[in-house]
Design a protein around this motif. Sequence first.
Motif, PDB file in Angstrom:
ATOM      1  N   PRO A 119       0.815  -1.206   0.000  1.00 53.11           N
ATOM      2  CA  PRO A 119       0.000   0.000   0.000  1.00 53.11           C
ATOM      3  C   PRO A 119       0.858   1.269   0.000  1.00 53.11           C
ATOM      4  N   ALA A 120       0.332   2.296  -0.635  1.00 54.67           N
ATOM      5  CA  ALA A 120       0.965   3.622  -0.597  1.00 54.67           C
ATOM      6  C   ALA A 120      -0.139   4.652  -0.739  1.00 54.67           C
ATOM      7  N   MET A 121      -0.177   5.592   0.180  1.00 58.76           N
ATOM      8  CA  MET A 121      -1.213   6.639   0.128  1.00 58.76           C
ATOM      9  C   MET A 121      -0.882   7.692   1.176  1.00 58.76           C
ATOM     10  N   HIS A 122      -1.672   8.770   1.192  1.00 61.75           N
ATOM     11  CA  HIS A 122      -1.457   9.783   2.211  1.00 61.75           C
ATOM     12  C   HIS A 122      -1.812   9.240   3.596  1.00 61.75           C
ATOM     13  N   THR A 123      -1.187   9.817   4.621  1.00 62.10           N
ATOM     14  CA  THR A 123      -1.347   9.311   5.988  1.00 62.10           C
ATOM     15  C   THR A 123      -2.813   9.233   6.395  1.00 62.10           C
ATOM     16  N   GLU A 124      -3.579  10.281   6.048  1.00 57.47           N
ATOM     17  CA  GLU A 124      -4.989  10.300   6.460  1.00 57.47           C
ATOM     18  C   GLU A 124      -5.725   9.103   5.859  1.00 57.47           C
ATOM     19  N   MET A 125      -5.420   8.804   4.625  1.00 53.70           N
ATOM     20  CA  MET A 125      -6.084   7.670   3.960  1.00 53.70           C
ATOM     21  C   MET A 125      -5.608   6.353   4.568  1.00 53.70           C
ATOM     22  N   PRO A 147       3.946  -3.248   4.629  1.00 56.79           N
ATOM     23  CA  PRO A 147       3.426  -1.966   5.104  1.00 56.79           C
ATOM     24  C   PRO A 147       4.219  -0.786   4.573  1.00 56.79           C
ATOM     25  N   PRO A 148       3.544   0.359   4.430  1.00 57.20           N
ATOM     26  CA  PRO A 148       4.250   1.552   3.965  1.00 57.20           C
ATOM     27  C   PRO A 148       5.196   2.075   5.044  1.00 57.20           C
ATOM     28  N   GLU A 149       6.066   2.964   4.606  1.00 56.91           N
ATOM     29  CA  GLU A 149       7.034   3.560   5.532  1.00 56.91           C
ATOM     30  C   GLU A 149       6.678   5.020   5.790  1.00 56.91           C
ATOM     31  N   SER A 150       7.423   5.631   6.699  1.00 54.32           N
ATOM     32  CA  SER A 150       7.242   7.066   6.946  1.00 54.32           C
ATOM     33  C   SER A 150       8.235   7.848   6.099  1.00 54.32           C
ATOM     34  N   GLY A 151       7.821   9.028   5.697  1.00 57.43           N
ATOM     35  CA  GLY A 151       8.746   9.871   4.923  1.00 57.43           C
ATOM     36  C   GLY A 151       7.986  10.894   4.125  1.00 57.43           C
ATOM     37  N   ARG A 152       8.635  11.445   3.113  1.00 57.96           N
ATOM     38  CA  ARG A 152       8.009  12.472   2.273  1.00 57.96           C
ATOM     39  C   ARG A 152       6.927  11.857   1.401  1.00 57.96           C
ATOM     40  N   LEU A 153       5.791  12.532   1.353  1.00 56.45           N
ATOM     41  CA  LEU A 153       4.670  12.065   0.529  1.00 56.45           C
ATOM     42  C   LEU A 153       4.449  13.080  -0.592  1.00 56.45           C
ATOM     43  N   ALA A 154       3.495  12.772  -1.449  1.00 53.09           N
ATOM     44  CA  ALA A 154       3.207  13.696  -2.548  1.00 53.09           C
ATOM     45  C   ALA A 154       2.786  15.056  -1.992  1.00 53.09           C
ATOM     46  N   GLY A 155       3.125  16.112  -2.699  1.00 55.35           N
ATOM     47  CA  GLY A 155       2.712  17.456  -2.303  1.00 55.35           C
ATOM     48  C   GLY A 155       3.558  18.027  -1.180  1.00 55.35           C
ATOM     49  N   GLY A 156       4.646  17.335  -0.829  1.00 54.04           N
ATOM     50  CA  GLY A 156       5.563  17.866   0.187  1.00 54.04           C
ATOM     51  C   GLY A 156       5.197  17.476   1.607  1.00 54.04           C
ATOM     52  N   ASP A 157       4.080  16.792   1.818  1.00 52.75           N
ATOM     53  CA  ASP A 157       3.721  16.357   3.169  1.00 52.75           C
ATOM     54  C   ASP A 157       4.691  15.289   3.644  1.00 52.75           C
ATOM     55  N   VAL A 158       4.793  15.191   4.959  1.00 49.29           N
ATOM     56  CA  VAL A 158       5.634  14.147   5.538  1.00 49.29           C
ATOM     57  C   VAL A 158       4.747  13.312   6.449  1.00 49.29           C
ATOM     58  N   GLY A 159       4.861  12.000   6.368  1.00 48.53           N
ATOM     59  CA  GLY A 159       4.039  11.155   7.239  1.00 48.53           C
ATOM     60  C   GLY A 159       4.147   9.697   6.849  1.00 48.53           C
ATOM     61  N   HIS A 160       3.248   8.910   7.409  1.00 54.35           N
ATOM     62  CA  HIS A 160       3.244   7.475   7.163  1.00 54.35           C
ATOM     63  C   HIS A 160       2.404   7.202   5.916  1.00 54.35           C
ATOM     64  N   GLY A 161       2.869   6.321   5.085  1.00 49.08           N
ATOM     65  CA  GLY A 161       2.070   5.989   3.897  1.00 49.08           C
ATOM     66  C   GLY A 161       2.916   5.865   2.647  1.00 49.08           C
ATOM     67  N   ARG A 162       4.223   6.162   2.789  1.00 50.87           N
ATOM     68  CA  ARG A 162       5.110   6.094   1.617  1.00 50.87           C
ATOM     69  C   ARG A 162       5.368   4.637   1.242  1.00 50.87           C
ATOM     70  N   LEU A 163       5.333   4.349  -0.034  1.00 49.04           N
ATOM     71  CA  LEU A 163       5.563   2.977  -0.496  1.00 49.04           C
ATOM     72  C   LEU A 163       6.867   2.431   0.092  1.00 49.04           C
ATOM     73  N   ALA A 164       6.850   1.172   0.510  1.00 47.74           N
ATOM     74  CA  ALA A 164       8.064   0.534   1.024  1.00 47.74           C
ATOM     75  C   ALA A 164       9.168   0.623  -0.028  1.00 47.74           C
ATOM     76  N   ASP A 165      10.389   0.568   0.454  1.00 45.75           N
ATOM     77  CA  ASP A 165      11.554   0.635  -0.419  1.00 45.75           C
ATOM     78  C   ASP A 165      11.528  -0.520  -1.434  1.00 45.75           C
TER      79      ASP A 165
END
Length: 399
Positions: A119-125, A147-165
Amino acid sequence: MQAGTRVVLGVSGGIAAYKAIEVCRRLVDGGAHVQPVLTRGATRFVGETTFSALASEPVRMSLWSEDEPIPHTRLGQGADVVLVAPATARLIADYAAGRSGDLLTATLIATRAPVILCPAMHTEMWEHPAVQENLATLRRRGVHIVPPESGRLAGGDVGHGRLADPATIVAAVESVLTPGDLSGLTVLVTAGGTREAIDPVRFIGNRSSGKQGHAIAEAAAARGATVSLVTASTLDVSGLTEVVRVVSAAEMHDAVMARADAADVIVMAAAVADFRPVQVMPHKMKKASGPPEIRLEPTVDILAALGRSRRPGQVLVGFAAETDDVAGNARAKLAAKGVDLLVANDVSVPAVGFEHDTNAVVIYGADGSVTPVELTTKLTAAHRVLDSALHVYRRGADR
Ligand code: CTP
């Protein structure tokens, strides 16, 4: 990875789709035969040509192909593994609901191969209960989730939801495809504390949560075993062949006995009541009637019954929750119940036993071996118990 391993690489429409290119390249470099399947949304982020150039087959996108009448069944049946990276909230919801409106979701429904979702999506989702509940449903059905990792997301947000390495994703594919050391074995596990009814609202119970037994069942499944879990716990559990929910010692006895013959290894981690009320009152007992006198009778000792009736080569593991003279009680139970291994824990020690996520145990063997497992997670303790059980099983098989 074995050369020629057939991987269907599903890519759904999220910004992380660009990282699927790297996943594709690594899989191909590792010797896999990669068939990319993109959703329409994915093509808004990455080009078909990129995947077609890197993968072993041209990109597929449509259920309605000119050259092939039913591409989803060919893809589903031919795959050794189906990997979806990134898996968007929508793809996860469709898959959980069994919807198959496009080639990727239809392939997911049409396959019996292991499925890995990344999974990969914004933290809220990611944190939305709908997404988490869909993932829990899929996990229960045996789908592997990276599970996704924490880090930079689309639009410059930072949080949990970034696609795993990509390296983590490829390692997950390899691990799912590597047969575990328990593959080919059938393991029967019991867990939780049984409840013996007094009347329609009251019962005699104990403090067992079922966490240790569930961890053993999940660890055995992760190592490739066919696992049946007979549990008196209501905790969630995933990835098993069969989960049988029971309440009382009698129900647990019947469920275990019906499955015991087929099992190569039986782990009785349940805290089974030793006594039950002779009579279950049909109506709620009233306080005005005064303090009741409840007569008890013994339940069947399931482990001892298994010890008497087991077939040659079958490994039997018992548990003992003790508060004093742990070693003495454990050795006595080992002999009395006719088991190969007795896992003893001193539940009077802080962070050990009931309800905790951690445990410290000592594994006593019928051969005189003593294996201490220092305070650790219940999952790690589960693996150590399975290590010992496998050791006994292999020794028996060598004879
Ligand atoms: N057990 C069982 N059936 C029972 C009671 C216990 O199968 N009716 C199993 C448990 O699952 C565990 C082992 O026996 O694997 C030891 O349980 P425990 O309650 O510690 O042992 P008891 O024989 O009941 O001894 P005591 O209560 O006197 O310590």
